[in-house]
Motif scaffolding. Structure first.
Motif, PDB file in Angstrom:
ATOM      1  N   ILE A 267       0.868  -1.183   0.000  1.00 29.63           N
ATOM      2  CA  ILE A 267       0.000   0.000   0.000  1.00 29.63           C
ATOM      3  C   ILE A 267       0.900   1.227   0.000  1.00 29.63           C
ATOM      4  O   ILE A 267       1.945   1.232   0.657  1.00 29.63           O
ATOM      5  CB  ILE A 267      -0.887   0.010   1.264  1.00 29.63           C
ATOM      6  CG1 ILE A 267      -1.733  -1.274   1.297  1.00 29.63           C
ATOM      7  CG2 ILE A 267      -1.805   1.217   1.321  1.00 29.63           C
ATOM      8  CD1 ILE A 267      -1.402  -2.160   2.409  1.00 29.63           C
ATOM      9  N   ASP A 268       0.494   2.247  -0.728  1.00 25.84           N
ATOM     10  CA  ASP A 268       1.263   3.492  -0.721  1.00 25.84           C
ATOM     11  C   ASP A 268       1.229   4.125   0.667  1.00 25.84           C
ATOM     12  O   ASP A 268       0.193   4.130   1.320  1.00 25.84           O
ATOM     13  CB  ASP A 268       0.685   4.500  -1.722  1.00 25.84           C
ATOM     14  CG  ASP A 268       0.977   4.068  -3.150  1.00 25.84           C
ATOM     15  OD1 ASP A 268       0.292   4.542  -4.059  1.00 25.84           O
ATOM     16  OD2 ASP A 268       1.900   3.235  -3.340  1.00 25.84           O
ATOM     17  N   GLY A 269       2.363   4.645   1.092  1.00 28.03           N
ATOM     18  CA  GLY A 269       2.422   5.339   2.385  1.00 28.03           C
ATOM     19  C   GLY A 269       2.942   4.423   3.483  1.00 28.03           C
ATOM     20  O   GLY A 269       3.070   3.210   3.302  1.00 28.03           O
ATOM     21  N   ALA A 270       3.273   5.038   4.599  1.00 26.55           N
ATOM     22  CA  ALA A 270       3.783   4.284   5.755  1.00 26.55           C
ATOM     23  C   ALA A 270       2.637   4.109   6.743  1.00 26.55           C
ATOM     24  O   ALA A 270       2.230   5.057   7.411  1.00 26.55           O
ATOM     25  CB  ALA A 270       4.936   5.040   6.403  1.00 26.55           C
ATOM     26  N   LEU A 271       2.091   2.907   6.811  1.00 26.04           N
ATOM     27  CA  LEU A 271       0.901   2.660   7.635  1.00 26.04           C
ATOM     28  C   LEU A 271       1.277   2.249   9.057  1.00 26.04           C
ATOM     29  O   LEU A 271       2.231   1.498   9.259  1.00 26.04           O
ATOM     30  CB  LEU A 271       0.064   1.533   7.017  1.00 26.04           C
ATOM     31  CG  LEU A 271      -1.066   1.938   6.071  1.00 26.04           C
ATOM     32  CD1 LEU A 271      -0.532   2.766   4.927  1.00 26.04           C
ATOM     33  CD2 LEU A 271      -1.789   0.712   5.555  1.00 26.04           C
ATOM     34  N   SER A 272       0.505   2.733  10.015  1.00 25.14           N
ATOM     35  CA  SER A 272       0.676   2.254  11.383  1.00 25.14           C
ATOM     36  C   SER A 272       0.095   0.845  11.456  1.00 25.14           C
ATOM     37  O   SER A 272      -0.618   0.396  10.545  1.00 25.14           O
ATOM     38  CB  SER A 272      -0.049   3.166  12.367  1.00 25.14           C
ATOM     39  OG  SER A 272      -1.431   3.009  12.181  1.00 25.14           O
ATOM     40  N   MET A 273       0.367   0.177  12.576  1.00 21.59           N
ATOM     41  CA  MET A 273      -0.137  -1.184  12.742  1.00 21.59           C
ATOM     42  C   MET A 273      -1.679  -1.210  12.651  1.00 21.59           C
ATOM     43  O   MET A 273      -2.260  -2.057  11.989  1.00 21.59           O
ATOM     44  CB  MET A 273       0.326  -1.682  14.101  1.00 21.59           C
ATOM     45  CG  MET A 273       0.575  -3.147  14.137  1.00 21.59           C
ATOM     46  SD  MET A 273       1.156  -3.641  15.753  1.00 21.59           S
ATOM     47  CE  MET A 273       2.883  -3.684  15.522  1.00 21.59           C
ATOM     48  N   GLU A 274      -2.311  -0.229  13.298  1.00 21.09           N
ATOM     49  CA  GLU A 274      -3.778  -0.176  13.304  1.00 21.09           C
ATOM     50  C   GLU A 274      -4.311   0.038  11.887  1.00 21.09           C
ATOM     51  O   GLU A 274      -5.272  -0.604  11.457  1.00 21.09           O
ATOM     52  CB  GLU A 274      -4.285   0.957  14.213  1.00 21.09           C
ATOM     53  CG  GLU A 274      -4.099   0.734  15.702  1.00 21.09           C
ATOM     54  CD  GLU A 274      -2.626   0.808  16.138  1.00 21.09           C
ATOM     55  OE1 GLU A 274      -1.842   1.514  15.464  1.00 21.09           O
ATOM     56  OE2 GLU A 274      -2.258   0.136  17.118  1.00 21.09           O
ATOM     57  N   GLU A 275      -3.682   0.969  11.157  1.00 22.92           N
ATOM     58  CA  GLU A 275      -4.129   1.243   9.787  1.00 22.92           C
ATOM     59  C   GLU A 275      -3.970   0.003   8.923  1.00 22.92           C
ATOM     60  O   GLU A 275      -4.816  -0.315   8.089  1.00 22.92           O
ATOM     61  CB  GLU A 275      -3.310   2.401   9.178  1.00 22.92           C
ATOM     62  CG  GLU A 275      -3.647   3.759   9.778  1.00 22.92           C
ATOM     63  CD  GLU A 275      -2.635   4.831   9.370  1.00 22.92           C
ATOM     64  OE1 GLU A 275      -1.462   4.514   9.124  1.00 22.92           O
ATOM     65  OE2 GLU A 275      -3.039   6.002   9.328  1.00 22.92           O
ATOM     66  N   CYS A 276      -2.881  -0.725   9.180  1.00 21.12           N
ATOM     67  CA  CYS A 276      -2.617  -1.922   8.397  1.00 21.12           C
ATOM     68  C   CYS A 276      -3.694  -2.987   8.660  1.00 21.12           C
ATOM     69  O   CYS A 276      -4.206  -3.618   7.729  1.00 21.12           O
ATOM     70  CB  CYS A 276      -1.227  -2.436   8.777  1.00 21.12           C
ATOM     71  SG  CYS A 276      -0.754  -3.847   7.840  1.00 21.12           S
ATOM     72  N   ILE A 277      -4.058  -3.143   9.940  1.00 20.18           N
ATOM     73  CA  ILE A 277      -5.097  -4.134  10.281  1.00 20.18           C
ATOM     74  C   ILE A 277      -6.407  -3.765   9.579  1.00 20.18           C
ATOM     75  O   ILE A 277      -7.096  -4.620   9.015  1.00 20.18           O
ATOM     76  CB  ILE A 277      -5.284  -4.212  11.818  1.00 20.18           C
ATOM     77  CG1 ILE A 277      -4.035  -4.849  12.437  1.00 20.18           C
ATOM     78  CG2 ILE A 277      -6.538  -5.005  12.188  1.00 20.18           C
ATOM     79  CD1 ILE A 277      -3.982  -4.819  13.945  1.00 20.18           C
ATOM     80  N   THR A 278      -6.726  -2.472   9.565  1.00 21.68           N
ATOM     81  CA  THR A 278      -7.967  -2.045   8.910  1.00 21.68           C
ATOM     82  C   THR A 278      -7.930  -2.382   7.424  1.00 21.68           C
ATOM     83  O   THR A 278      -8.913  -2.907   6.867  1.00 21.68           O
ATOM     84  CB  THR A 278      -8.148  -0.505   9.092  1.00 21.68           C
ATOM     85  OG1 THR A 278      -8.041  -0.215  10.462  1.00 21.68           O
ATOM     86  CG2 THR A 278      -9.473  -0.038   8.550  1.00 21.68           C
ATOM     87  N   VAL A 279      -6.791  -2.127   6.768  1.00 23.32           N
ATOM     88  CA  VAL A 279      -6.683  -2.422   5.330  1.00 23.32           C
ATOM     89  C   VAL A 279      -6.897  -3.912   5.080  1.00 23.32           C
ATOM     90  O   VAL A 279      -7.620  -4.313   4.168  1.00 23.32           O
ATOM     91  CB  VAL A 279      -5.284  -1.980   4.803  1.00 23.32           C
ATOM     92  CG1 VAL A 279      -5.018  -2.565   3.426  1.00 23.32           C
ATOM     93  CG2 VAL A 279      -5.182  -0.469   4.763  1.00 23.32           C
ATOM     94  N   VAL A 280      -6.284  -4.737   5.929  1.00 21.18           N
ATOM     95  CA  VAL A 280      -6.388  -6.180   5.712  1.00 21.18           C
ATOM     96  C   VAL A 280      -7.823  -6.662   5.975  1.00 21.18           C
ATOM     97  O   VAL A 280      -8.344  -7.514   5.258  1.00 21.18           O
ATOM     98  CB  VAL A 280      -5.348  -6.925   6.585  1.00 21.18           C
ATOM     99  CG1 VAL A 280      -5.515  -8.431   6.474  1.00 21.18           C
ATOM    100  CG2 VAL A 280      -3.943  -6.538   6.154  1.00 21.18           C
ATOM    101  N   LYS A 281      -8.446  -6.076   6.988  1.00 21.69           N
ATOM    102  CA  LYS A 281      -9.854  -6.446   7.252  1.00 21.69           C
ATOM    103  C   LYS A 281     -10.730  -6.059   6.067  1.00 21.69           C
ATOM    104  O   LYS A 281     -11.638  -6.786   5.688  1.00 21.69           O
ATOM    105  CB  LYS A 281     -10.336  -5.736   8.515  1.00 21.69           C
ATOM    106  CG  LYS A 281      -9.891  -6.444   9.782  1.00 21.69           C
ATOM    107  CD  LYS A 281     -10.547  -5.827  10.984  1.00 21.69           C
ATOM    108  CE  LYS A 281     -10.080  -6.528  12.251  1.00 21.69           C
ATOM    109  NZ  LYS A 281     -10.217  -5.673  13.421  1.00 21.69           N
ATOM    110  N   ASP A 282     -10.420  -4.888   5.475  1.00 20.32           N
ATOM    111  CA  ASP A 282     -11.186  -4.463   4.300  1.00 20.32           C
ATOM    112  C   ASP A 282     -11.025  -5.416   3.124  1.00 20.32           C
ATOM    113  O   ASP A 282     -11.827  -5.430   2.204  1.00 20.32           O
ATOM    114  CB  ASP A 282     -10.776  -3.039   3.865  1.00 20.32           C
ATOM    115  CG  ASP A 282     -11.283  -1.997   4.857  1.00 20.32           C
ATOM    116  OD1 ASP A 282     -12.115  -2.346   5.712  1.00 20.32           O
ATOM    117  OD2 ASP A 282     -10.816  -0.833   4.783  1.00 20.32           O
ATOM    118  N   MET A 283      -9.936  -6.195   3.160  1.00 20.36           N
ATOM    119  CA  MET A 283      -9.749  -7.203   2.102  1.00 20.36           C
ATOM    120  C   MET A 283     -10.592  -8.443   2.394  1.00 20.36           C
ATOM    121  O   MET A 283     -10.544  -9.426   1.664  1.00 20.36           O
ATOM    122  CB  MET A 283      -8.277  -7.647   2.031  1.00 20.36           C
ATOM    123  CG  MET A 283      -7.309  -6.614   1.569  1.00 20.36           C
ATOM    124  SD  MET A 283      -5.628  -7.342   1.715  1.00 20.36           S
ATOM    125  CE  MET A 283      -4.643  -6.023   1.088  1.00 20.36           C
TER     126      MET A 283
END
Ligand code: SF4
Length: 357
Positions: A267-283
């Motif tokens: 993913i573009d950008g430097a994601l925090s752990m929380e942001e990363c979990i949200t992205v994966v859940k959205d998948m």
């Protein structure tokens, strides 16, 4: 060259430093360990940002023995947000070496310090002079700028011979006493008065009466620095998603960089752990565990990827864009761009530690 001029800056600069320097915790009690921690934290990072990190770090890990033994997760947590995590990892490697070779005490030797992981000439000079009173220069970007301006030198400070010459000039004027204070006074002047980007505050400078750059009205144009053709830097967050023993990969678009190749989802950008979990859940995937991975860089012809990554253990779920591949398939059938090599290694390390493969 310029030695007589540079000799004259020593006393006024030291007097100014003693009366005007910022009060900083590592200056109060400059043990070798505290100087080392502060110098490594201050690389590419501002003093204001470093202050709370420094206090937390030395409170949690008060000496080299505790740094050597610290759990990696604790280290990363203490460093979280400072970036360039290799700095703290190298510190731990150096601490282990110091425990083994020097009985837990940093060696009072410029050469021995420079041999330790993560300690270059600048840091070795700073630690040698500030903590041990050894006569070595500590020439960073601030000092290169200050000396170039005082001597009105139009030489390019990105040239190695020019840097070496300035190091030599500073070495020649180092006082026998208070050498650490002198090195710090040069850095302090650069950080608070002789500011970069054409903004020197000559009106309040203790060296105004000696400075040739000021006298000739060219201080703001110095130092000369060749701007190398910049590559476009892109931040990326790379996902090493593991389900059982399988790795999640995706296909790149058919056009553009690395067209059509398989890759690790990113993913573009430097994601925090929380942001990363949200992205994966959205998948449509659920995350059992997440762990941050080391940073990595990959340089293409015109672009540079500054990557950070996470290892995620996820539950199997249907997601059309993710393909789950076995280690055998990955090894034998799939070509992933070298850019992801650093993260593929984490997948194999995970397999080794979890499935004994
Ligand atoms: S007089 Fe100006 S240019 Fe010269 S050292 Fe001081 S701040 Fe820098």
């Amino acid at each position: 060259m310029n030695k007589p001029l540079l000799n004259t800056i020593v006393n006024p600069l030291l007097s100014w430093y003693y009366s005007s320097a910022r009060v900083l915790p590592w200056r109060d009690n400059p043990t070798p360990y505290r100087v080392w921690v502060s110098e490594i934290m201050l690389q590419q990072t501002r003093v204001d940002t470093v202050l709370p990190y420094f206090e937390r770090f030395v409170a949690a890990l008060p000496d080299i023995a505790s740094l050597a033994q610290a759990d990696e997760q604790q280290l990363l947590k203490l460093w979280e947000g400072l970036g360039y995590y290799s700095r703290v990892k190298n510190m731990q490697k150096a601490a282990l070496t110091v425990m083994k070779l020097y009985n837990g005490k940093l060696p009072a030797s410029f050469e021995a310090l420079k041999e330790l992981p993560g300690i270059g000439a600048y840091s070795a000079g700073a630690i040698s002079s500030i903590a041990f009173g050894l006569r070595f220069p500590a020439v960073d970007g601030n000092v290169l700028r200050v000396i170039s301006r005082i001597t009105a030198s139009a030489d390019d400070i990105t040239d190695i011979p020019v840097k070496k010459r300035i190091e030599q000039q500073v070495t020649e004027i180092l006082p026998t006493e208070a050498v650490g204070d002198f090195n710090q006074s040069l850095m302090e002047l650069g950080a608070t008065v002789c500011l970069p980007n054409g903004a020197p505050r000559c009106d309040i400078c203790p060296l105004k009466h000696l400075c040739l750059g000021f006298e000739h009205g060219i201080a703001a144009e110095l130092p000369v620095k060749t701007v190398k053709a910049a590559k476009r830097a892109e931040a990326k967050t790379v996902l090493v998603m593991v389900c059982g023993d399988k790795l999640g990969v995706t296909k790149r678009k058919k056009t553009g960089l690395l067209a059509g190749m398989w890759e690790l989802p990113n993913i573009d950008g430097a994601l925090s752990m929380e942001e990363c979990i949200t992205v994966v859940k959205d998948m449509g995937l659920s995350v059992n565990e997440i762990q941050p991975l080391t940073e990595a860089k990959h340089i293409f012809t015109h672009i540079m990827w500054n990557m950070m990554g996470y290892l995620l253990q996820v539950n199997e779920a249907r997601n059309d864009s993710i393909t789950w591949v076995s280690p055998k398939d990955l090894k034998e059938r799939m070509a992933l761009p070298t850019a992801f090599k650093a993260y593929i290694r984490h997948y194999y390390a995970y397999l080794n530690s979890n499935t004994g493969r």
